[in-house]
Design an enzyme around this catalytic site. Structure first.
Site: not given
Ligand code: PLP
Length: 468
Positions: A176, A275, A303
């Site tokens: 994700y 990521d 986060k």
């Molecule tokens: C691995 C990863 N990348 C990107 C995101 C997107 O982040 P945000 O919810 O702050 O837009 C998330 C959200 O859970 C994530 O777990």
């Protein structure tokens, strides 16, 4: 005006659906939780009258018996509007690395708020936090800030397209990377959706742009990546991945897989993007790239970086980040680098880095004790249960063997996990509906013991279906 589509609901983000398997009767637990959380139930109904779906993020709809409403949190515990206190292992889906309302972070934000909420212009905290990141993160020569992980990922992908002059990117199934159209693909497809797609990208929800720039491969599958490069190599600007696949089963990279991604990207002039929105500042001060010893070209953070405040960052190699520095790649945002979030980040990073990062020793040892303890209790109760991941973030699944890639997770009994989560809630332990557990630096050894006793009572076969 056509009727809004309702069929897309089934496609929206959700944990992998179970294969076979049945859930125990949880009527008693359900009744008990509903009784204790009456006000939350009323608020949920009321919220739906004005707030689409009654929640502010689609994934929050998955909570049973309904999404709860909360009032305050302190350390490892959170209190709902009915006054129930829970040991919290959801931690707002990960950001609360120091627990709820850590005094030094609250004080830093309050002090900043008294000075100014935002400037839309430069201030000291920007370079102070940026300097901490460049000192701590292996790939970070330069950084830039935004407010969410979704934005940081988009900036990374745009930068990769600009630098390489190529339009496509490769992602992995089950990973994700935020909710932008470009990446919301092959997140949690069902077995039927995978079959029907016959290799084409699988969008999540209705209304998306066509996914003609994404190539999808299976996690931990070198051959799939090599094939993708044979077919599209000249067009692939970047590989993006969660270096530890936290969003689907907490599946670690198999031996040599991250070095393989590093090699194939380096040899083809493709950028490697980690990521680290979840793993950053959660696995350690250097995140997954330090933990696994593989340095990407770019990495995204959110986060834990903000410790609960809305903050994200893109970090990367100078020669690539210079495209942003020189204004050739646009990176903008009204609240980017806002002082409230950066004050929270500075205080969070100070706490995490204190005494050589000793908080991480606690985070890892308590998390591992919790992870292995839960697995042991469930297995002793005669259940096919496995855990995967590491102390700071792990997954509990009801399935016979540990998965290595997303499709194997489709065998997990997610309905049974939902029953287990409901029983835990009844026992005063709050967990996410998808099986992922986060631990914070505020969780104590005693918290872990209390939790394991609650797991014993909630385990199917224990006081599982007893009406409370
Ligand atoms: C691995 C990863 N990348 C990107 C995101 C997107 O982040 P945000 O919810 O702050 O837009 C998330 C959200 O859970 C994530 O777990």
């Amino acid at each position: 005006m056509p009727e809004p589509e309702t069929s897309n609901v089934a496609m929206l983000p959700r944990p992998p659906t179970m294969g076979a398997g049945t859930s125990s009767s949880t009527d008693g637990r359900d009744r008990s939780v509903r009784r204790k959380t009456r006000r939350s139930g009323e608020y949920y109904l009321r919220a739906q009258g004005s707030l689409a779906g009654g929640v502010s993020s689609t994934v929050r709809r998955g909570a049973r018996p309904y999404p709860l409403f909360f009032e305050r949190g302190a350390g490892s515990r959170v209190t709902d509007v009915d006054g129930n206190v829970y040991l919290d292992y959801g931690l707002a889906w990960g950001p609360l690395i120091l627990g709820h309302a850590p005094p030094e972070v609250v004080e830093a934000v309050a002090a900043q708020a008294r000075k100014a909420l935002t400037f839309g212009a430069q201030h000291e905290l920007e370079f102070e936090v940026a300097e901490r990141l460049t000192a701590l993160v292996p790939c970070a020569d330069l950084v830039c800030f935004a407010c969410s992980g979704t934005e940081a990922v988009q900036t990374a992908l745009r930068l990769a397209r600009a630098v390489t002059g190529r339009s496509k990117y490769l992602k992995f199934e089950g990973h994700y990377h935020g909710w932008d159209d470009t990446v919301l693909v092959n997140y949690h497809p069902t077995a039927d959706e995978i079959r029907a797609a016959a290799g084409r990208p699988i969008p999540v929800g209705a209304g998306q742009h066509p996914h003609d720039t994404v190539v999808v491969a299976e996690w931990n599958d070198r051959v799939a990546v090599e094939k993708a490069f044979e077919a599209h190599g000249q067009e692939i600007s970047a590989i993006i991945c969660e270096p530890l696949l936290c969003n689907s089963g907490c599946l670690p990279p198999s031996d040599g897989f991250l070095p393989f991604l590093r090699d194939i990207t380096s040899s083809t002039g493709t950028l490697l993007i980690f990521d680290e929105v979840i793993t950053g500042f959660r696995l350690g001060l250097g995140g997954a790239q330090a933990h696994y010893g593989v340095t990407p070209d770019l990495a995204t953070y959110a986060k834990a970086l903000g410790g609960g405040a809305p903050l994200s960052a893109l970090a990367g190699r100078r020669d690539f980040m210079d495209w942003i520095a020189g204004g050739r790649v646009l990176h903008a945002g009204t609240l980017n680098g806002n002082p409230l979030s950066l004050a929270a980040a500075a205080a969070t990073l100070d706490a995490l880095a204190r005494n050589g990062g000793e908080l991480y020793d606690h985070l890892w040892s308590r998390g591992e004790r919790l992870r292995t303890g839960i697995e042991q209790i469930l297995v002793n109760a005669g259940l096919m249960a496995v855990t995967s991941g590491v102390g700071p973030v792990f997954q509990v699944s009801f399935m016979p063997t540990r998965a290595t890639k997303y499709r194997e997770l489709l065998a997990a009994d997610t309905a049974l996990y939902g029953d287990f989560a409901l029983a835990l809630l009844d026992e005063g332990v709050l967990v996410l509906p998808d099986g992922r557990w986060y631990i914070s630096a505020a969780h104590t050894d005693e918290d872990v013991e209390v939790t394991l006793r609650a797991v014993e009572r909630a385990a199917p076969g224990g006081a599982w279906s007893s009406p409370a």
